[in-house]
Motif scaffolding. Structure first.
Motif, PDB file in Angstrom:
ATOM      1  N   GLN A 270     -19.796  20.320 -40.282  1.00 55.79           N
ATOM      2  CA  GLN A 270     -21.130  21.007 -40.760  1.00 55.79           C
ATOM      3  C   GLN A 270     -22.123  19.742 -41.491  1.00 55.79           C
ATOM      4  O   GLN A 270     -21.904  19.632 -42.679  1.00 55.79           O
ATOM      5  CB  GLN A 270     -21.300  22.134 -41.540  1.00 55.79           C
ATOM      6  CG  GLN A 270     -22.527  22.925 -41.497  1.00 55.79           C
ATOM      7  CD  GLN A 270     -22.404  24.589 -41.644  1.00 55.79           C
ATOM      8  OE1 GLN A 270     -21.463  25.022 -41.389  1.00 55.79           O
ATOM      9  NE2 GLN A 270     -23.516  25.004 -42.294  1.00 55.79           N
ATOM     10  N   ALA A 271     -23.161  19.397 -40.802  1.00 56.42           N
ATOM     11  CA  ALA A 271     -23.860  18.179 -41.350  1.00 56.42           C
ATOM     12  C   ALA A 271     -24.786  18.389 -42.203  1.00 56.42           C
ATOM     13  O   ALA A 271     -25.883  17.808 -41.888  1.00 56.42           O
ATOM     14  CB  ALA A 271     -23.943  17.288 -39.953  1.00 56.42           C
ATOM     15  N   SER A 272     -24.806  19.177 -42.984  1.00 63.21           N
ATOM     16  CA  SER A 272     -25.674  19.448 -44.324  1.00 63.21           C
ATOM     17  C   SER A 272     -25.533  18.250 -45.209  1.00 63.21           C
ATOM     18  O   SER A 272     -24.746  17.462 -45.170  1.00 63.21           O
ATOM     19  CB  SER A 272     -25.503  20.674 -44.859  1.00 63.21           C
ATOM     20  OG  SER A 272     -24.136  20.648 -45.477  1.00 63.21           O
ATOM     21  N   GLU A 273     -26.468  18.090 -46.241  1.00 66.97           N
ATOM     22  CA  GLU A 273     -26.513  17.239 -47.175  1.00 66.97           C
ATOM     23  C   GLU A 273     -25.230  17.343 -47.857  1.00 66.97           C
ATOM     24  O   GLU A 273     -24.638  16.246 -48.240  1.00 66.97           O
ATOM     25  CB  GLU A 273     -27.729  17.613 -48.120  1.00 66.97           C
ATOM     26  CG  GLU A 273     -27.726  16.472 -49.309  1.00 66.97           C
ATOM     27  CD  GLU A 273     -28.904  16.573 -50.371  1.00 66.97           C
ATOM     28  OE1 GLU A 273     -29.010  15.857 -51.250  1.00 66.97           O
ATOM     29  OE2 GLU A 273     -29.573  17.314 -50.040  1.00 66.97           O
ATOM     30  N   ARG A 274     -24.494  18.241 -48.128  1.00 63.49           N
ATOM     31  CA  ARG A 274     -23.227  18.275 -48.925  1.00 63.49           C
ATOM     32  C   ARG A 274     -22.019  18.173 -48.103  1.00 63.49           C
ATOM     33  O   ARG A 274     -21.241  17.487 -48.450  1.00 63.49           O
ATOM     34  CB  ARG A 274     -23.212  19.750 -49.585  1.00 63.49           C
ATOM     35  CG  ARG A 274     -23.900  19.904 -50.903  1.00 63.49           C
ATOM     36  CD  ARG A 274     -23.796  21.319 -51.393  1.00 63.49           C
ATOM     37  NE  ARG A 274     -22.691  21.707 -52.019  1.00 63.49           N
ATOM     38  CZ  ARG A 274     -22.176  21.769 -53.360  1.00 63.49           C
ATOM     39  NH1 ARG A 274     -23.488  21.472 -54.178  1.00 63.49           N
ATOM     40  NH2 ARG A 274     -21.297  21.986 -53.953  1.00 63.49           N
ATOM     41  N   GLY A 275     -22.213  18.899 -46.695  1.00 65.13           N
ATOM     42  CA  GLY A 275     -21.112  18.301 -45.622  1.00 65.13           C
ATOM     43  C   GLY A 275     -20.199  19.308 -45.918  1.00 65.13           C
ATOM     44  O   GLY A 275     -19.414  19.402 -47.127  1.00 65.13           O
ATOM     45  N   GLY A 276     -19.376  19.596 -44.931  1.00 67.36           N
ATOM     46  CA  GLY A 276     -17.810  20.230 -44.840  1.00 67.36           C
ATOM     47  C   GLY A 276     -17.328  20.217 -43.691  1.00 67.36           C
ATOM     48  O   GLY A 276     -17.831  20.535 -42.521  1.00 67.36           O
ATOM     49  N   ARG A 277     -15.854  20.223 -43.644  1.00 71.77           N
ATOM     50  CA  ARG A 277     -15.176  20.227 -42.493  1.00 71.77           C
ATOM     51  C   ARG A 277     -14.339  21.513 -42.212  1.00 71.77           C
ATOM     52  O   ARG A 277     -13.793  22.146 -43.112  1.00 71.77           O
ATOM     53  CB  ARG A 277     -13.853  19.184 -42.618  1.00 71.77           C
ATOM     54  CG  ARG A 277     -13.252  18.838 -41.416  1.00 71.77           C
ATOM     55  CD  ARG A 277     -12.509  17.664 -41.660  1.00 71.77           C
ATOM     56  NE  ARG A 277     -13.121  16.267 -42.244  1.00 71.77           N
ATOM     57  CZ  ARG A 277     -13.809  15.609 -41.535  1.00 71.77           C
ATOM     58  NH1 ARG A 277     -13.818  15.522 -40.362  1.00 71.77           N
ATOM     59  NH2 ARG A 277     -14.770  14.523 -42.205  1.00 71.77           N
ATOM     60  N   VAL A 278     -14.453  22.132 -41.457  1.00 70.91           N
ATOM     61  CA  VAL A 278     -13.917  23.482 -40.930  1.00 70.91           C
ATOM     62  C   VAL A 278     -12.844  23.319 -39.794  1.00 70.91           C
ATOM     63  O   VAL A 278     -13.381  22.968 -38.530  1.00 70.91           O
ATOM     64  CB  VAL A 278     -15.122  24.517 -40.750  1.00 70.91           C
ATOM     65  CG1 VAL A 278     -14.451  25.857 -40.420  1.00 70.91           C
ATOM     66  CG2 VAL A 278     -15.954  24.526 -41.643  1.00 70.91           C
ATOM     67  N   ARG A 279     -11.558  23.754 -39.958  1.00 73.15           N
ATOM     68  CA  ARG A 279     -10.735  23.909 -38.955  1.00 73.15           C
ATOM     69  C   ARG A 279     -10.717  25.223 -38.126  1.00 73.15           C
ATOM     70  O   ARG A 279     -10.623  26.222 -39.009  1.00 73.15           O
ATOM     71  CB  ARG A 279      -9.243  23.602 -39.410  1.00 73.15           C
ATOM     72  CG  ARG A 279      -9.076  21.911 -39.970  1.00 73.15           C
ATOM     73  CD  ARG A 279      -7.684  21.778 -40.242  1.00 73.15           C
ATOM     74  NE  ARG A 279      -6.915  22.573 -41.208  1.00 73.15           N
ATOM     75  CZ  ARG A 279      -7.172  22.573 -42.198  1.00 73.15           C
ATOM     76  NH1 ARG A 279      -7.739  21.751 -42.950  1.00 73.15           N
ATOM     77  NH2 ARG A 279      -6.481  23.393 -43.040  1.00 73.15           N
ATOM     78  N   THR A 280     -10.945  25.278 -36.929  1.00 72.23           N
ATOM     79  CA  THR A 280     -10.737  26.653 -36.259  1.00 72.23           C
ATOM     80  C   THR A 280      -9.607  26.567 -35.080  1.00 72.23           C
ATOM     81  O   THR A 280      -9.122  25.602 -34.459  1.00 72.23           O
ATOM     82  CB  THR A 280     -12.009  26.833 -35.491  1.00 72.23           C
ATOM     83  OG1 THR A 280     -12.368  25.807 -34.644  1.00 72.23           O
ATOM     84  CG2 THR A 280     -13.276  26.781 -36.437  1.00 72.23           C
ATOM     85  N   ALA A 281      -9.000  27.728 -35.046  1.00 66.63           N
ATOM     86  CA  ALA A 281      -8.179  27.979 -34.210  1.00 66.63           C
ATOM     87  C   ALA A 281      -8.367  29.548 -33.431  1.00 66.63           C
ATOM     88  O   ALA A 281      -8.300  30.543 -34.180  1.00 66.63           O
ATOM     89  CB  ALA A 281      -6.574  28.082 -34.843  1.00 66.63           C
ATOM     90  N   LEU A 282      -8.553  29.453 -32.215  1.00 72.04           N
ATOM     91  CA  LEU A 282      -8.939  30.540 -31.504  1.00 72.04           C
ATOM     92  C   LEU A 282      -7.473  31.242 -31.124  1.00 72.04           C
ATOM     93  O   LEU A 282      -6.722  30.872 -30.545  1.00 72.04           O
ATOM     94  CB  LEU A 282      -9.728  30.116 -30.128  1.00 72.04           C
ATOM     95  CG  LEU A 282     -10.447  31.341 -29.618  1.00 72.04           C
ATOM     96  CD1 LEU A 282     -11.615  31.983 -30.561  1.00 72.04           C
ATOM     97  CD2 LEU A 282     -11.316  30.860 -28.144  1.00 72.04           C
ATOM     98  N   ARG A 283      -7.348  32.628 -31.433  1.00 70.92           N
ATOM     99  CA  ARG A 283      -6.177  33.637 -31.076  1.00 70.92           C
ATOM    100  C   ARG A 283      -6.647  34.694 -30.613  1.00 70.92           C
ATOM    101  O   ARG A 283      -6.773  35.905 -31.125  1.00 70.92           O
ATOM    102  CB  ARG A 283      -5.523  33.581 -32.430  1.00 70.92           C
ATOM    103  CG  ARG A 283      -4.880  32.219 -33.018  1.00 70.92           C
ATOM    104  CD  ARG A 283      -3.875  31.644 -32.277  1.00 70.92           C
ATOM    105  NE  ARG A 283      -3.382  30.602 -32.928  1.00 70.92           N
ATOM    106  CZ  ARG A 283      -3.835  29.031 -32.629  1.00 70.92           C
ATOM    107  NH1 ARG A 283      -4.693  29.218 -31.720  1.00 70.92           N
ATOM    108  NH2 ARG A 283      -3.139  28.211 -33.367  1.00 70.92           N
ATOM    109  N   GLY A 284      -6.953  34.807 -29.145  1.00 63.86           N
ATOM    110  CA  GLY A 284      -7.433  36.081 -28.532  1.00 63.86           C
ATOM    111  C   GLY A 284      -8.853  36.403 -29.198  1.00 63.86           C
ATOM    112  O   GLY A 284      -9.886  35.535 -29.199  1.00 63.86           O
ATOM    113  N   GLY A 285      -9.004  37.627 -29.789  1.00 61.88           N
ATOM    114  CA  GLY A 285     -10.206  38.108 -30.151  1.00 61.88           C
ATOM    115  C   GLY A 285     -10.277  37.649 -31.862  1.00 61.88           C
ATOM    116  O   GLY A 285     -11.184  38.103 -32.502  1.00 61.88           O
ATOM    117  N   ARG A 286      -9.456  36.894 -32.278  1.00 60.44           N
ATOM    118  CA  ARG A 286      -9.640  36.453 -33.494  1.00 60.44           C
ATOM    119  C   ARG A 286      -9.729  34.865 -33.672  1.00 60.44           C
ATOM    120  O   ARG A 286      -9.309  34.121 -32.833  1.00 60.44           O
ATOM    121  CB  ARG A 286      -8.568  36.833 -34.612  1.00 60.44           C
ATOM    122  CG  ARG A 286      -7.942  38.143 -34.291  1.00 60.44           C
ATOM    123  CD  ARG A 286      -9.024  39.256 -34.845  1.00 60.44           C
ATOM    124  NE  ARG A 286      -8.895  39.099 -36.259  1.00 60.44           N
ATOM    125  CZ  ARG A 286      -9.757  40.058 -37.085  1.00 60.44           C
ATOM    126  NH1 ARG A 286     -10.512  40.704 -36.833  1.00 60.44           N
ATOM    127  NH2 ARG A 286      -9.882  39.581 -38.412  1.00 60.44           N
TER     128      ARG A 286
END
Length: 273
Positions: free
Chosen positions: A240-256
């Protein structure tokens, strides 16, 4: 009662997204929680209280300075981090949060020492872009969708276009949406390395200040299925390329969606009212 400020989706202070976390001893009035959130002035403040229920350990509610919201990722991460960090919950035990509208959310420590949150997948469905959206963003927009959280997901031409956005927040506030999530695939030589897509979140109707949220966990409930379909992989990393910035890991597991990251406590104090 104890109140903390936790920077979520970062492994260092003063980056990621700061959340207030209030550890309640018992039930609290919603109007009082709203006043505390307004005093804290963070994009969200989480209120946590223990419950004695078969399916949950704590009740969790989230308030911006202006309204209560149905789902918030970074403040959920902040709440779980606070419970582990203060020793309220043992490090090897999952935390089950009962929420008003988003069901039970479970948070565990992951293998990297961070936190993994089990959230609902909220894929956006294609819509005709609302009138005035492109003008408010100040950019040419591509695919546009809306999800059950009433967030608009807007794909832009490239990463450079996402990073360059300087939207008209007053005009964005006229758009029917909780927030506007802008996104694009990572450039071949992304400046922050090691991610698959970039995003920014603008919540002109619910956030104070410039209306941009630094790192938005709930937005990734939409971004994870959106990019999984396009990139053909269920496990992704967003930046997420805001001024503070942050990295987010995502894993799609069906409906979650499993949303993971690190968090850091920057303030640990006592709320006297």
């Amino acid at each position: 009662m104890k109140i903390l400020v936790v920077d979520a989706f970062t492994d260092r202070p003063f980056a990621g997204n700061p959340a207030g976390v209030c550890l309640l001893d018992g039930p609290a009035d919603a109007a009082w929680m709203q006043r505390v959130a307004a005093e804290m002035k963070h994009s969200e403040t989480a209120f946590v209280r223990p419950v004695d229920e078969p399916g949950a350990d704590f009740e969790l509610r989230w308030f911006t300075p202006l309204v209560e919201v149905a789902l918030c990722g970074h403040a959920t991460m902040g709440a779980a981090h606070a419970l582990y960090d203060t020793g309220t919950v043992p490090a090897d035990r999952p935390i089950r949060f009962r929420t008003l509208e988003s069901g039970v959310l479970t948070v565990t420590r992951d293998g990297d020492g961070g936190l993994a949150m089990d959230f609902p997948s909220c894929p956006p469905e294609p819509v005709v872009p609302p009138a005035g959206l492109a003008e408010a963003l100040g950019a040419e927009i591509g695919w546009t969708g809306r999800n059950v959280q009433n967030d608009l997901v807007v794909e832009l031409a490239d990463e450079k276009a996402v990073r360059a956005l300087a939207p008209d927040m007053a005009a964005l506030a006229e758009i029917d949406a909780r927030g506007v999530i802008t996104t694009a695939a990572r450039a071949e030589e992304g400046p922050d390395g090691g991610y698959d897509f970039v995003s920014r979140f603008f919540g002109a109707r619910v956030l104070l200040g410039d209306g941009e949220d630094p790192v938005t966990g709930s937005a990734h409930c939409a971004l994870a299925p959106f990019w999984a379909e396009r990139l053909g992989r269920g496990d992704l990393t967003g930046y997420q390329a805001s001024e503070r910035g942050g990295r987010v890991r995502t894993a799609l597991r069906g409906g979650r969606v499993i949303i993971s990251g690190a968090a850091v406590t920057v303030l640990d104090g006592t709320l006297r009212v």
